[in-house]
Design a protein around this motif. Sequence first.
Motif, PDB file in Angstrom:
ATOM      1  N   VAL A  96      24.049  42.130 -13.238  1.00 63.11           N
ATOM      2  CA  VAL A  96      22.701  41.752 -12.808  1.00 63.11           C
ATOM      3  C   VAL A  96      22.834  40.955 -11.513  1.00 63.11           C
ATOM      4  O   VAL A  96      23.604  39.986 -11.464  1.00 63.11           O
ATOM      5  CB  VAL A  96      21.987  40.876 -13.863  1.00 63.11           C
ATOM      6  CG1 VAL A  96      20.578  40.522 -13.391  1.00 63.11           C
ATOM      7  CG2 VAL A  96      21.941  41.576 -15.214  1.00 63.11           C
ATOM      8  N   TRP A  97      22.106  41.372 -10.484  1.00 64.46           N
ATOM      9  CA  TRP A  97      22.099  40.681  -9.192  1.00 64.46           C
ATOM     10  C   TRP A  97      20.697  40.169  -8.908  1.00 64.46           C
ATOM     11  O   TRP A  97      19.715  40.886  -9.105  1.00 64.46           O
ATOM     12  CB  TRP A  97      22.527  41.623  -8.065  1.00 64.46           C
ATOM     13  CG  TRP A  97      23.970  42.011  -8.126  1.00 64.46           C
ATOM     14  CD1 TRP A  97      24.568  42.806  -9.061  1.00 64.46           C
ATOM     15  CD2 TRP A  97      25.003  41.604  -7.221  1.00 64.46           C
ATOM     16  NE1 TRP A  97      25.910  42.921  -8.791  1.00 64.46           N
ATOM     17  CE2 TRP A  97      26.209  42.198  -7.662  1.00 64.46           C
ATOM     18  CE3 TRP A  97      25.025  40.805  -6.063  1.00 64.46           C
ATOM     19  CZ2 TRP A  97      27.420  42.016  -7.001  1.00 64.46           C
ATOM     20  CZ3 TRP A  97      26.223  40.632  -5.403  1.00 64.46           C
ATOM     21  CH2 TRP A  97      27.417  41.230  -5.868  1.00 64.46           C
ATOM     22  N   PHE A  98      20.611  38.923  -8.448  1.00 68.52           N
ATOM     23  CA  PHE A  98      19.318  38.311  -8.128  1.00 68.52           C
ATOM     24  C   PHE A  98      19.433  37.667  -6.749  1.00 68.52           C
ATOM     25  O   PHE A  98      20.315  36.844  -6.511  1.00 68.52           O
ATOM     26  CB  PHE A  98      18.971  37.264  -9.192  1.00 68.52           C
ATOM     27  CG  PHE A  98      17.579  36.692  -9.076  1.00 68.52           C
ATOM     28  CD1 PHE A  98      16.467  37.500  -9.223  1.00 68.52           C
ATOM     29  CD2 PHE A  98      17.383  35.334  -8.844  1.00 68.52           C
ATOM     30  CE1 PHE A  98      15.181  36.966  -9.137  1.00 68.52           C
ATOM     31  CE2 PHE A  98      16.104  34.799  -8.754  1.00 68.52           C
ATOM     32  CZ  PHE A  98      14.998  35.624  -8.903  1.00 68.52           C
ATOM     33  N   GLU A  99      18.565  38.062  -5.833  1.00 68.16           N
ATOM     34  CA  GLU A  99      18.604  37.578  -4.450  1.00 68.16           C
ATOM     35  C   GLU A  99      20.015  37.641  -3.865  1.00 68.16           C
ATOM     36  O   GLU A  99      20.503  36.674  -3.277  1.00 68.16           O
ATOM     37  CB  GLU A  99      18.050  36.165  -4.369  1.00 68.16           C
ATOM     38  CG  GLU A  99      16.600  36.132  -4.847  1.00 68.16           C
ATOM     39  CD  GLU A  99      15.734  35.129  -4.100  1.00 68.16           C
ATOM     40  OE1 GLU A  99      15.141  35.557  -3.095  1.00 68.16           O
ATOM     41  OE2 GLU A  99      15.661  33.970  -4.519  1.00 68.16           O
ATOM     42  N   GLY A 100      20.644  38.784  -4.072  1.00 68.63           N
ATOM     43  CA  GLY A 100      21.937  39.034  -3.456  1.00 68.63           C
ATOM     44  C   GLY A 100      23.122  38.355  -4.115  1.00 68.63           C
ATOM     45  O   GLY A 100      24.231  38.382  -3.587  1.00 68.63           O
ATOM     46  N   GLU A 101      22.877  37.768  -5.285  1.00 65.53           N
ATOM     47  CA  GLU A 101      23.955  37.050  -5.970  1.00 65.53           C
ATOM     48  C   GLU A 101      24.213  37.689  -7.337  1.00 65.53           C
ATOM     49  O   GLU A 101      23.263  38.002  -8.066  1.00 65.53           O
ATOM     50  CB  GLU A 101      23.534  35.580  -6.146  1.00 65.53           C
ATOM     51  CG  GLU A 101      24.590  34.703  -6.776  1.00 65.53           C
ATOM     52  CD  GLU A 101      24.040  33.316  -7.154  1.00 65.53           C
ATOM     53  OE1 GLU A 101      24.738  32.584  -7.857  1.00 65.53           O
ATOM     54  OE2 GLU A 101      22.899  32.985  -6.750  1.00 65.53           O
ATOM     55  N   ASN A 102      25.454  37.844  -7.686  1.00 71.59           N
ATOM     56  CA  ASN A 102      25.804  38.363  -9.008  1.00 71.59           C
ATOM     57  C   ASN A 102      25.627  37.249 -10.040  1.00 71.59           C
ATOM     58  O   ASN A 102      26.393  36.288 -10.071  1.00 71.59           O
ATOM     59  CB  ASN A 102      27.251  38.858  -8.993  1.00 71.59           C
ATOM     60  CG  ASN A 102      27.637  39.530 -10.311  1.00 71.59           C
ATOM     61  OD1 ASN A 102      26.968  39.354 -11.336  1.00 71.59           O
ATOM     62  ND2 ASN A 102      28.708  40.295 -10.291  1.00 71.59           N
ATOM     63  N   ILE A 103      24.606  37.394 -10.884  1.00 73.58           N
ATOM     64  CA  ILE A 103      24.287  36.323 -11.846  1.00 73.58           C
ATOM     65  C   ILE A 103      24.646  36.725 -13.277  1.00 73.58           C
ATOM     66  O   ILE A 103      24.223  36.067 -14.237  1.00 73.58           O
ATOM     67  CB  ILE A 103      22.782  35.947 -11.779  1.00 73.58           C
ATOM     68  CG1 ILE A 103      21.897  37.160 -12.117  1.00 73.58           C
ATOM     69  CG2 ILE A 103      22.420  35.369 -10.412  1.00 73.58           C
ATOM     70  CD1 ILE A 103      20.487  36.791 -12.507  1.00 73.58           C
ATOM     71  N   THR A 104      25.403  37.786 -13.426  1.00 69.73           N
ATOM     72  CA  THR A 104      25.691  38.343 -14.758  1.00 69.73           C
ATOM     73  C   THR A 104      26.224  37.288 -15.725  1.00 69.73           C
ATOM     74  O   THR A 104      25.925  37.325 -16.918  1.00 69.73           O
ATOM     75  CB  THR A 104      26.708  39.500 -14.640  1.00 69.73           C
ATOM     76  OG1 THR A 104      26.322  40.344 -13.565  1.00 69.73           O
ATOM     77  CG2 THR A 104      26.767  40.309 -15.928  1.00 69.73           C
ATOM     78  N   ALA A 105      27.012  36.356 -15.219  1.00 70.26           N
ATOM     79  CA  ALA A 105      27.645  35.367 -16.102  1.00 70.26           C
ATOM     80  C   ALA A 105      26.811  34.097 -16.274  1.00 70.26           C
ATOM     81  O   ALA A 105      27.192  33.213 -17.041  1.00 70.26           O
ATOM     82  CB  ALA A 105      29.024  35.002 -15.548  1.00 70.26           C
ATOM     83  N   LEU A 106      25.665  34.023 -15.592  1.00 68.58           N
ATOM     84  CA  LEU A 106      24.873  32.785 -15.662  1.00 68.58           C
ATOM     85  C   LEU A 106      24.056  32.726 -16.948  1.00 68.58           C
ATOM     86  O   LEU A 106      23.452  33.716 -17.351  1.00 68.58           O
ATOM     87  CB  LEU A 106      23.899  32.697 -14.486  1.00 68.58           C
ATOM     88  CG  LEU A 106      24.442  32.344 -13.109  1.00 68.58           C
ATOM     89  CD1 LEU A 106      23.267  32.139 -12.152  1.00 68.58           C
ATOM     90  CD2 LEU A 106      25.304  31.087 -13.151  1.00 68.58           C
TER      91      LEU A 106
END
Length: 230
Positions: free
Chosen positions: A60-70
């Motif tokens: 999952v990417w949000f605003e160009g950042e990979n947030i999968t682990a958040l």
Amino acid sequence: MSLLETKGLTRNYGGLRAVDGVDYTLSKGEIHALIGPNGAGKSTFVGMVSGRIPTSAGEVWFEGENITALPAHARIKKGMAYTFQITAVYARLSLFDNVALALGRRERPHVLAALDRVGLADRADQNAGDLAYGHQRLLEIAMGVAQAPRLLILDEPTQGLAESEIAGFNDLIRSLKGDTTILLIEHNMQVVMALADEITVLETGKILARGTPEEIHANAAVQNAYLGTG
Ligand SMILES: Nc1ncnc2c1ncn2[C@@H]1O[C@H](COP(=O)(O)OP(=O)(O)OP(=O)(O)O)[C@@H](O)[C@H]1O
Ligand SMILES: [Mg+2]
């Protein structure tokens, strides 16, 4: 530019692949509807986007950042807000306190403004549990809106709303559009057709089709799988 992107997003439940390798992009400022039959994987998909459901595979990417682990709370801090398919208000707290909790602050004008957007400001001091079911859904939207999110995910928000209340809901969503990008899971096709810039159809965990409301309405495969109107 895309606000949200998923790559090969997958969720298994035992032998069942509820979401199956979904590649998806959501452009900034868009109202995007996610539709599909019961059990298609819509709630599971947004659960992984919001971080409440762990992924089995994919990103999952949000605003160009990979947030999968958040974790979910970190995604909220980044500007995601969502309402659940099953209402999640605190029944014994007032409407005011529900919104203040979601906001993490007790600024009266701000809380009342959020309630006002869904037409519930005059009931701020009532207990949330005393509201009709449809109004509890609206309260949940107020809780999301109060956070001024970049991305607002709504999972069947009009469920329980009377026909007469749907127009108000549509107005609210249109008024949010722009600053807030909206991902809307919705079974009411009139709402979908009235609001969506684009529609994605999910079936058995996979994207069956994506297009404008007109394109989706005219799509024979979608008609067969979901709309059932032939
Ligand atoms: N916690 C879970 N454990 C096992 N199976 C699950 C779980 N959550 C969902 N499923 C299964 O995953 C599939 C997708 O479910 P999901 O709730 O994402 O569908 P949906 O498209 O949101 O459906 P609806 O329109 O009915 O809300 C279904 O077959 C469902 O039974
Ligand atoms: Mg669902």
